[in-house]
Motif scaffolding. Structure first.
Motif, PDB file in Angstrom:
ATOM      1  N   ASP A 123       0.803  -1.227   0.000  1.00 28.74           N
ATOM      2  CA  ASP A 123       0.000   0.000   0.000  1.00 28.74           C
ATOM      3  C   ASP A 123       0.838   1.280   0.000  1.00 28.74           C
ATOM      4  O   ASP A 123       0.328   2.358   0.289  1.00 28.74           O
ATOM      5  CB  ASP A 123      -0.984   0.041   1.174  1.00 28.74           C
ATOM      6  CG  ASP A 123      -2.100  -0.974   1.027  1.00 28.74           C
ATOM      7  OD1 ASP A 123      -2.469  -1.290  -0.120  1.00 28.74           O
ATOM      8  OD2 ASP A 123      -2.608  -1.439   2.054  1.00 28.74           O
ATOM      9  N   GLU A 124       2.114   1.171  -0.340  1.00 24.70           N
ATOM     10  CA  GLU A 124       2.962   2.355  -0.429  1.00 24.70           C
ATOM     11  C   GLU A 124       3.322   2.619  -1.875  1.00 24.70           C
ATOM     12  O   GLU A 124       3.434   1.700  -2.676  1.00 24.70           O
ATOM     13  CB  GLU A 124       4.225   2.172   0.397  1.00 24.70           C
ATOM     14  CG  GLU A 124       3.931   2.067   1.874  1.00 24.70           C
ATOM     15  CD  GLU A 124       5.116   2.467   2.722  1.00 24.70           C
ATOM     16  OE1 GLU A 124       6.044   3.115   2.214  1.00 24.70           O
ATOM     17  OE2 GLU A 124       5.095   2.123   3.902  1.00 24.70           O
ATOM     18  N   ASP A 125       3.512   3.898  -2.199  1.00 25.42           N
ATOM     19  CA  ASP A 125       4.002   4.280  -3.515  1.00 25.42           C
ATOM     20  C   ASP A 125       5.523   4.254  -3.484  1.00 25.42           C
ATOM     21  O   ASP A 125       6.141   4.876  -2.618  1.00 25.42           O
ATOM     22  CB  ASP A 125       3.514   5.672  -3.900  1.00 25.42           C
ATOM     23  CG  ASP A 125       2.012   5.717  -4.138  1.00 25.42           C
ATOM     24  OD1 ASP A 125       1.447   4.697  -4.566  1.00 25.42           O
ATOM     25  OD2 ASP A 125       1.400   6.768  -3.891  1.00 25.42           O
ATOM     26  N   ARG A 159       1.755  -8.371  -6.142  1.00 23.76           N
ATOM     27  CA  ARG A 159       1.038  -7.626  -7.182  1.00 23.76           C
ATOM     28  C   ARG A 159       1.365  -6.147  -7.015  1.00 23.76           C
ATOM     29  O   ARG A 159       1.466  -5.657  -5.899  1.00 23.76           O
ATOM     30  CB  ARG A 159      -0.459  -7.835  -7.068  1.00 23.76           C
ATOM     31  CG  ARG A 159      -0.872  -9.264  -7.391  1.00 23.76           C
ATOM     32  CD  ARG A 159      -2.354  -9.487  -7.306  1.00 23.76           C
ATOM     33  NE  ARG A 159      -3.129  -8.705  -8.241  1.00 23.76           N
ATOM     34  CZ  ARG A 159      -3.335  -8.999  -9.524  1.00 23.76           C
ATOM     35  NH1 ARG A 159      -2.799 -10.083 -10.023  1.00 23.76           N
ATOM     36  NH2 ARG A 159      -4.077  -8.247 -10.285  1.00 23.76           N
ATOM     37  N   TYR A 160       1.523  -5.470  -8.139  1.00 23.74           N
ATOM     38  CA  TYR A 160       1.800  -4.039  -8.098  1.00 23.74           C
ATOM     39  C   TYR A 160       1.040  -3.350  -9.228  1.00 23.74           C
ATOM     40  O   TYR A 160       0.566  -3.989 -10.166  1.00 23.74           O
ATOM     41  CB  TYR A 160       3.306  -3.757  -8.192  1.00 23.74           C
ATOM     42  CG  TYR A 160       3.902  -4.058  -9.542  1.00 23.74           C
ATOM     43  CD1 TYR A 160       4.009  -3.071 -10.515  1.00 23.74           C
ATOM     44  CD2 TYR A 160       4.366  -5.328  -9.848  1.00 23.74           C
ATOM     45  CE1 TYR A 160       4.552  -3.340 -11.747  1.00 23.74           C
ATOM     46  CE2 TYR A 160       4.912  -5.615 -11.074  1.00 23.74           C
ATOM     47  CZ  TYR A 160       5.015  -4.610 -12.022  1.00 23.74           C
ATOM     48  OH  TYR A 160       5.553  -4.892 -13.246  1.00 23.74           O
ATOM     49  N   GLN A 161       0.955  -2.039  -9.106  1.00 25.29           N
ATOM     50  CA  GLN A 161       0.249  -1.254 -10.112  1.00 25.29           C
ATOM     51  C   GLN A 161       1.052   0.019 -10.382  1.00 25.29           C
ATOM     52  O   GLN A 161       1.477   0.696  -9.442  1.00 25.29           O
ATOM     53  CB  GLN A 161      -1.141  -0.898  -9.600  1.00 25.29           C
ATOM     54  CG  GLN A 161      -2.028  -0.229 -10.604  1.00 25.29           C
ATOM     55  CD  GLN A 161      -3.451  -0.151 -10.085  1.00 25.29           C
ATOM     56  OE1 GLN A 161      -3.675   0.050  -8.902  1.00 25.29           O
ATOM     57  NE2 GLN A 161      -4.403  -0.293 -10.976  1.00 25.29           N
ATOM     58  N   LEU A 162       1.257   0.317 -11.670  1.00 20.20           N
ATOM     59  CA  LEU A 162       1.902   1.573 -12.031  1.00 20.20           C
ATOM     60  C   LEU A 162       0.965   2.730 -11.717  1.00 20.20           C
ATOM     61  O   LEU A 162      -0.222   2.661 -11.991  1.00 20.20           O
ATOM     62  CB  LEU A 162       2.265   1.592 -13.512  1.00 20.20           C
ATOM     63  CG  LEU A 162       3.342   0.602 -13.948  1.00 20.20           C
ATOM     64  CD1 LEU A 162       3.452   0.587 -15.455  1.00 20.20           C
ATOM     65  CD2 LEU A 162       4.678   0.958 -13.329  1.00 20.20           C
ATOM     66  N   GLN A 163       1.493   3.769 -11.149  1.00 19.98           N
ATOM     67  CA  GLN A 163       0.691   4.936 -10.791  1.00 19.98           C
ATOM     68  C   GLN A 163       0.725   5.976 -11.900  1.00 19.98           C
ATOM     69  O   GLN A 163       1.595   6.087 -12.651  1.00 19.98           O
ATOM     70  CB  GLN A 163       1.200   5.565  -9.494  1.00 19.98           C
ATOM     71  CG  GLN A 163       1.111   4.632  -8.319  1.00 19.98           C
ATOM     72  CD  GLN A 163      -0.314   4.241  -7.974  1.00 19.98           C
ATOM     73  OE1 GLN A 163      -1.191   5.077  -7.915  1.00 19.98           O
ATOM     74  NE2 GLN A 163      -0.534   2.980  -7.764  1.00 19.98           N
ATOM     75  N   LYS A 205       6.338   5.593 -10.652  1.00 22.48           N
ATOM     76  CA  LYS A 205       5.915   5.176  -9.322  1.00 22.48           C
ATOM     77  C   LYS A 205       5.017   3.962  -9.444  1.00 22.48           C
ATOM     78  O   LYS A 205       4.209   3.857 -10.354  1.00 22.48           O
ATOM     79  CB  LYS A 205       5.177   6.302  -8.611  1.00 22.48           C
ATOM     80  CG  LYS A 205       6.096   7.447  -8.279  1.00 22.48           C
ATOM     81  CD  LYS A 205       5.472   8.397  -7.332  1.00 22.48           C
ATOM     82  CE  LYS A 205       6.488   9.494  -7.072  1.00 22.48           C
ATOM     83  NZ  LYS A 205       6.189  10.269  -5.935  1.00 22.48           N
ATOM     84  N   VAL A 206       5.197   3.033  -8.505  1.00 19.31           N
ATOM     85  CA  VAL A 206       4.358   1.850  -8.438  1.00 19.31           C
ATOM     86  C   VAL A 206       3.800   1.729  -7.029  1.00 19.31           C
ATOM     87  O   VAL A 206       4.375   2.229  -6.070  1.00 19.31           O
ATOM     88  CB  VAL A 206       5.129   0.553  -8.799  1.00 19.31           C
ATOM     89  CG1 VAL A 206       5.669   0.620 -10.199  1.00 19.31           C
ATOM     90  CG2 VAL A 206       6.231   0.257  -7.817  1.00 19.31           C
ATOM     91  N   LYS A 207       2.651   1.093  -6.923  1.00 16.38           N
ATOM     92  CA  LYS A 207       2.056   0.786  -5.626  1.00 16.38           C
ATOM     93  C   LYS A 207       2.029  -0.725  -5.493  1.00 16.38           C
ATOM     94  O   LYS A 207       1.511  -1.423  -6.363  1.00 16.38           O
ATOM     95  CB  LYS A 207       0.646   1.352  -5.523  1.00 16.38           C
ATOM     96  CG  LYS A 207      -0.015   1.046  -4.200  1.00 16.38           C
ATOM     97  CD  LYS A 207      -1.378   1.682  -4.114  1.00 16.38           C
ATOM     98  CE  LYS A 207      -1.390   2.472  -2.830  1.00 16.38           C
ATOM     99  NZ  LYS A 207      -2.433   3.432  -2.764  1.00 16.38           N
ATOM    100  N   VAL A 208       2.613  -1.235  -4.403  1.00 18.17           N
ATOM    101  CA  VAL A 208       2.581  -2.665  -4.124  1.00 18.17           C
ATOM    102  C   VAL A 208       1.223  -2.955  -3.498  1.00 18.17           C
ATOM    103  O   VAL A 208       0.872  -2.399  -2.459  1.00 18.17           O
ATOM    104  CB  VAL A 208       3.728  -3.076  -3.184  1.00 18.17           C
ATOM    105  CG1 VAL A 208       3.635  -4.558  -2.861  1.00 18.17           C
ATOM    106  CG2 VAL A 208       5.073  -2.745  -3.812  1.00 18.17           C
TER     107      VAL A 208
END
Length: 62
Positions: A28-30, A58-62, A38-41
């Motif tokens: 849950d951090e950027d 899992r991660y998401q590109l911000q 920046k990615v968020k795990v």
């Protein structure tokens, strides 16, 4: 916003606990990666099968 991605990585047994603790600490951090994006795990977990440790996150590109 980009779709989430999943990753599986083998982890040496000697490092498994340290890697699991670190990855759970950044959920849950950027995070800024080396190319400046920046990615968020989103989530992380370490699975143990026989003599193998597998980090799944899992991660998401911000």
């Amino acid at each position: 916003m980009a779709l989430p991605w999943g990753v599986k990585v083998d982890v040496e047994p000697a490092n498994a606990e340290e890697v699991d603790t670190f990855m759970n600490g950044i959920v849950d951090e950027d995070i800024e990666i080396s190319d400046g994006r920046k990615v968020k795990v989103l989530k992380s977990g370490l699975k143990q099968k026989k003599d193998q440790n597998i980090l799944i996150f899992r991660y998401q590109l911000q």
